[in-house]
Design a protein around this motif. Structure first.
Motif, PDB file in Angstrom:
ATOM      1  N   VAL A   1       5.050 -11.848  -3.405  1.00  0.00           N
ATOM      2  CA  VAL A   1       6.474 -11.688  -3.670  1.00  0.00           C
ATOM      3  C   VAL A   1       7.222 -11.325  -2.260  1.00  0.00           C
ATOM      4  O   VAL A   1       7.810 -11.723  -1.361  1.00  0.00           O
ATOM      5  CB  VAL A   1       7.027 -11.101  -4.727  1.00  0.00           C
ATOM      6  CG1 VAL A   1       8.799 -10.693  -4.482  1.00  0.00           C
ATOM      7  CG2 VAL A   1       6.683 -11.519  -6.047  1.00  0.00           C
TER       8      VAL A   1
ATOM      9  N   LEU B   1       6.237  -0.264  -2.268  1.00  0.00           N
ATOM     10  CA  LEU B   1       6.252  -1.013  -3.485  1.00  0.00           C
ATOM     11  C   LEU B   1       4.960  -1.517  -4.108  1.00  0.00           C
ATOM     12  O   LEU B   1       4.459  -2.451  -3.925  1.00  0.00           O
ATOM     13  CB  LEU B   1       7.306  -2.280  -3.183  1.00  0.00           C
ATOM     14  CG  LEU B   1       8.437  -2.281  -2.434  1.00  0.00           C
ATOM     15  CD1 LEU B   1       9.058  -3.579  -2.105  1.00  0.00           C
ATOM     16  CD2 LEU B   1       9.270  -1.314  -3.342  1.00  0.00           C
ATOM     17  N   ARG B   2       4.524  -0.562  -4.577  1.00  0.00           N
ATOM     18  CA  ARG B   2       3.013  -0.455  -4.915  1.00  0.00           C
ATOM     19  C   ARG B   2       2.908  -1.451  -6.248  1.00  0.00           C
ATOM     20  O   ARG B   2       1.694  -1.927  -6.661  1.00  0.00           O
ATOM     21  CB  ARG B   2       2.245   0.918  -5.309  1.00  0.00           C
ATOM     22  CG  ARG B   2       2.377   1.525  -4.000  1.00  0.00           C
ATOM     23  CD  ARG B   2       2.045   3.020  -4.449  1.00  0.00           C
ATOM     24  NE  ARG B   2       0.797   3.166  -4.642  1.00  0.00           N
ATOM     25  CZ  ARG B   2      -0.021   4.208  -5.164  1.00  0.00           C
ATOM     26  NH1 ARG B   2       0.807   5.423  -5.211  1.00  0.00           N
ATOM     27  NH2 ARG B   2      -1.261   4.447  -5.387  1.00  0.00           N
ATOM     28  N   LYS B   3       3.671  -1.633  -7.098  1.00  0.00           N
ATOM     29  CA  LYS B   3       3.721  -2.483  -8.272  1.00  0.00           C
ATOM     30  C   LYS B   3       4.347  -4.086  -7.961  1.00  0.00           C
ATOM     31  O   LYS B   3       3.841  -4.945  -8.732  1.00  0.00           O
ATOM     32  CB  LYS B   3       4.490  -2.023  -9.390  1.00  0.00           C
ATOM     33  CG  LYS B   3       3.546  -0.760  -9.940  1.00  0.00           C
ATOM     34  CD  LYS B   3       4.640   0.036 -10.892  1.00  0.00           C
ATOM     35  CE  LYS B   3       4.014   0.987 -11.405  1.00  0.00           C
ATOM     36  NZ  LYS B   3       4.941   1.925 -11.943  1.00  0.00           N
ATOM     37  N   THR B   4       4.880  -4.197  -6.831  1.00  0.00           N
ATOM     38  CA  THR B   4       5.613  -5.407  -6.560  1.00  0.00           C
ATOM     39  C   THR B   4       4.372  -6.365  -5.875  1.00  0.00           C
ATOM     40  O   THR B   4       3.674  -5.737  -5.213  1.00  0.00           O
ATOM     41  CB  THR B   4       6.481  -5.271  -5.458  1.00  0.00           C
ATOM     42  OG1 THR B   4       7.323  -4.279  -5.419  1.00  0.00           O
ATOM     43  CG2 THR B   4       7.247  -6.719  -5.124  1.00  0.00           C
ATOM     44  N   PRO B   5       4.182  -7.578  -6.390  1.00  0.00           N
ATOM     45  CA  PRO B   5       3.028  -8.562  -6.101  1.00  0.00           C
ATOM     46  C   PRO B   5       3.092  -8.661  -4.563  1.00  0.00           C
ATOM     47  O   PRO B   5       4.234  -8.968  -4.005  1.00  0.00           O
ATOM     48  CB  PRO B   5       3.292  -9.706  -6.892  1.00  0.00           C
ATOM     49  CG  PRO B   5       4.187  -9.330  -8.029  1.00  0.00           C
ATOM     50  CD  PRO B   5       4.957  -8.093  -7.593  1.00  0.00           C
TER      51      PRO B   5
ATOM     52  N   ALA C   1       0.795  -1.260  -0.051  1.00  0.00           N
ATOM     53  CA  ALA C   1       0.148   0.015   0.024  1.00  0.00           C
ATOM     54  C   ALA C   1       0.973   1.359  -0.044  1.00  0.00           C
ATOM     55  O   ALA C   1       0.549   2.384  -0.429  1.00  0.00           O
ATOM     56  CB  ALA C   1      -0.758  -0.150   1.124  1.00  0.00           C
TER      57      ALA C   1
END
Lengths: 417, 373
Positions: B121, B114-118, B111
């Motif tokens: 992961v 790292l907003r694009k990291t799944p 939130a």
């Protein structure tokens, strides 16, 4: 199997294990790929303009994603041009020309909400828009009077936005105020933030970050306020900005504004120690005026319960310095004269401060947070009679307020008389 | 079985502090403010009291059976079947707790930074990070905690100190709260934050002087509890109760709103998050260790290393179960409250039965009776 074969396979497995860790970051973004928004200006638009809006986040069909049905806003964004924003004083001198070498790109879009507008903007800009560095949102007065709801939610929700940005209310259109670019600073929005920061530092304005507004907005016994600015100067290129008062709010709606000098009264009532406002007083029993600049103040506030009703009490203590005297022949050199002047100032300050409180009471906008004091100090009364923001607004209008000022002239500058 | 007695008092205290301070720091001001508005610091203190009760019971048990952990002496006290059942419940609970800690961590990271990291992961990496060192013995475990302790305490204190300039003491009054709606459930939720201190039972048998275990318990919970109270106070006094209720992670917002003097860093959330990862890591390591160790006791195995890897997929799947953040926080709340049964009531039961049956473990370096060779 051959021992070296086993070894090869082992190494291969190790490599396989390492590979996923070396691919880098999911969230990697190159600086050039980022459209860094430095400032936003939000204005109202005439209703007919809604027809020209791009259908980026909504459809015309009712069973699709119809627009939220709110009035449109026009958003002016300032995007930093990579390489042109000066990073330090060393690069400052470079180009004075301005024209061709603009440090920011100003672009306008329309939308129903702030996020809608930013998405519409994204559709027109190649870089990914980034809000992490934005410093100023200017909202036009007209829009503030309609309510800020559609702006506030995004500003609170987005994790990238800093709470130390500024939200300013502009008397004229916000897009104009946003582009104020005096020669002092090459990036327009940075000039605006500098201006606010300096005003706070000099004791001419209360600290008013977005975060401060949110705190007051959420609190039950308090209303938010925002800096009110007004463009000055006639010609299109050379206008600049003046801090013109405090915009009073009730919830998210602007309900009025104070006069510029009333900022000083606000600071006095709030007890902001850093003081920097000047006033002029006629010399009692004499001719001419003396100007004073405050340099320090201290305030005590308390609530007294009388007949089951809170009475708001404020006691202000100001220390000032003589700045200027209009009549050279009139001496201000004895304890008696200074005492008389002190008395005069005290009475006038009490009047002015009371006027400000009365004004906010009339609007039902408790920007001082008296309600929080009642809630904190008289919880029994609060829990029985108030409990909500709305109720406090009603009660606040009618409460008696008592302000006492103690003024002391500490310094007189380099002149003896 | 004889364990090497190498853990010092300081290490035991460090384990407790760094275990207790974890993910909960971020959300604590929100749910305390939600249940007691301005009474949040007081509520934190009450919750600390409940958590402390559990730890005291555990410590008393540990001092009674200085050779064993709760997973072992429970069988001596309650008998083989009931003891194993208790262990099973504890293991399940700690597996769930581990999963929720990892998931909450992942949720914050996704939130805010790292907003694009799944999410998968982030959670998996964190679980791997906990799984690898959990293969070590209890000595290394204690060393890891001791090493990270300053990195956990310092940033929180720095942020609290720097935020004081925006603080308004009115937001802390009345200290009982205006509408203390959910004092009792709130207290239990706060108490659940101290459940990590259960790891103390694993430490006691390896302490140099297990009779001093209560000193470690006192200091460990005292310091971490004080930090929680201070954080609740700082957040509340800056944002006020109403705004604190509206943020998911008020402490993170506090870091964001705090700047280093002289505009060196205008927001401290990035450095705070980096150091907070360490706090989460130590917490996760502890609950992971308890789970793996509990599994080895359950199957009567000497070595818990096998289970370090074995439980990983299960914990990961558990962590992925909650659909969104609201489901997550509901489950955290319910698991936390339910967890007070195995972490407080169960030790209480054990202590009572042990006292009634007059059971007592051997002290000193003597071999204990009962299971595990």
């Amino acid at each position: 199997m051959h021992p070296s074969g086993v070894k090869t396979i082992k190494w291969f497995c190790v490599l396989l294990l390492i590979a996923p860790w070396l691919t880098g970051c999911w969230d990697r973004t190159e600086l050039e790929e980022r459209g860094i928004i430095l400032g936003l200006g939000i204005d109202t638009v005439p209703p007919e303009a809604a027809k020209h809006e791009d259908q980026i986040t909504e459809t015309n069909r009712k069973d699709g994603f119809p627009p939220p049905g709110e009035e449109m806003i026009k958003v002016t964004a300032q995007i930093a041009v990579p390489g042109r924003v000066p990073l330090g004083p060393g690069q400052g001198g470079g180009s004075q020309g301005g024209g061709g070498q603009k440090s920011v790109w100003v672009i306008q879009v329309m939308g129903h909400t702030l996020d809608d507008a930013i998405q519409n903007l994204q559709q027109q800009v190649s870089q990914e828009l980034y809000l992490g560095h934005f410093r100023v949102v200017i909202v036009s007065e007209q829009l503030e009077k309609r309510g800020l709801k559609k702006t506030l939610d995004l500003l609170m929700r987005d994790p990238e936005i800093r709470k130390s940005s500024y939200l300013l209310v502009s008397r004229s259109s916000a897009d104009k105020a946003l582009t104020v670019a005096p020669p002092l600073e090459r990036v327009p929005t940075l000039y605006l933030t500098d201006m606010m920061e300096q005003a706070v530092w000099m004791g001419k304005f209360p600290q008013s970050f977005i975060g401060n507004f949110f705190t007051a907005y959420a609190a039950k016994g308090r209303e938010g306020y925002l800096p009110y600015i007004q463009p000055k100067g006639g010609k299109k290129q050379e206008f600049h900005i003046e801090i013109d008062g405090i915009a009073l709010f009730v919830e998210d709606k602007m309900v009025g504004k104070t006069e510029p000098l009333e900022i000083a009264s606000y600071l006095e009532i709030m007890g902001v120690e850093q003081a920097g406002n000047s006033i002029t007083v006629p010399i009692p029993e004499g001719k001419g005026h003396v100007r004073f600049t405050a340099f320090s103040r201290e305030t005590k506030k308390w609530v007294e319960m009388k007949k089951g009703r809170p009475h708001l009490k404020v006691s202000i203590y100001v220390e000032t310095e003589i700045d200027e005297k209009s009549n050279l022949l009139q001496h201000v050199d004895s304890t008696q004269v200074i005492k008389r002047i002190d008395k005069e100032i005290e009475e006038r300050l009490e009047q002015v401060s009371l006027q400000l409180v009365k004004k906010t009471q009339k609007k039902g906008s408790d920007i001082f947070g008296f309600g929080e004091r009642v809630r904190a100090k008289e919880p029994v009364y609060w829990n029985r009679h108030i409990r909500t923001n709305r109720k406090w607004r009603q009660v606040y209008r009618t409460l008696p307020v008592d302000i006492q000022v103690k003024h002391i002239t500490r310094r007189t500058g380099m002149r003896e008389r | 079985m004889n364990r090497p007695r190498r853990i010092t008092l300081l290490q035991a205290t460090a384990v407790l502090i760094s275990t207790v301070i974890g993910v909960g720091v971020l959300a604590l001001p929100r749910f305390t403010a939600q249940s007691m508005d301005t009474g949040a610091p007081l509520l934190t203190l009450l919750g600390l009291g409940v958590g402390f009760l559990g730890l005291i019971l555990l410590t008393l048990l540990g001092m009674r059976f200085p050779q064993q952990t709760i997973l072992e002496y429970s069988e001596a006290i309650l008998g083989k079947f009931l003891g194993r059942l208790g262990t099973l419940i504890l293991v399940l609970f700690f597996a769930l707790l581990t999963a929720l800690i990892a998931r909450e961590f992942g949720q914050v990271v996704v939130a805010s930074v790292l907003r694009k990291t799944p999410l998968e992961v982030t959670v998996l990496v964190m679980l791997l990070l906990a799984a690898i060192p959990s293969r070590n013995g209890i000595d290394v475990f204690a060393y890891i905690h001791q090493f990270y302790l300053p990195f956990i305490l310092a940033p929180a204190l720095v942020i609290v100190a720097l935020s004081l300039k925006n603080a308004d003491p009115l937001f802390l009054q009345p200290i009982l709260g205006n509408q203390p709606a959910g004092m009792f459930p709130g207290m239990l939720t706060v108490a659940a934050l101290f459940q990590g201190s259960f790891v103390h039972t694993l430490i006691i048998p390896s302490m140099r002087r297990p009779q001093k275990a209560w000193v470690a318990a006192l200091w460990g919970l005292g310091i971490s509890g004080a930090l929680y109270v201070v954080i609740a106070m700082a957040t509340l006094s800056v944002f006020g109760p109403e705004l604190t209720k509206q943020f998911f992670w008020p402490t993170l917002e506090l870091a964001k709103a705090t700047s280093l003097p002289g505009a060196v860093l205008e927001r401290l959330d990035a450095p705070f998050l980096i150091l907070w990862v360490m706090a989460v890591f130590t917490t996760l390591l502890s609950s992971y260790y308890v789970t793996a160790y509990g599994m080895s006791r359950l199957f009567n195995l000497q070595d818990h290393r096998l289970f370090s890897w074995f439980i990983l997929p299960f914990v990961f799947v558990l962590a992925m179960l909650p659909g969104n953040i609201h489901v997550l926080y509901d489950s955290i709340q319910w698991v936390g409250r339910a967890g007070l049964v195995p972490t407080i009531l169960y030790p209480l039961l054990l202590l009572l039965v042990a006292a009634l049956r007059g059971k007592r473990g051997a002290s000193g370096g003597q071999q204990t009776t009962g299971q595990s060779s």
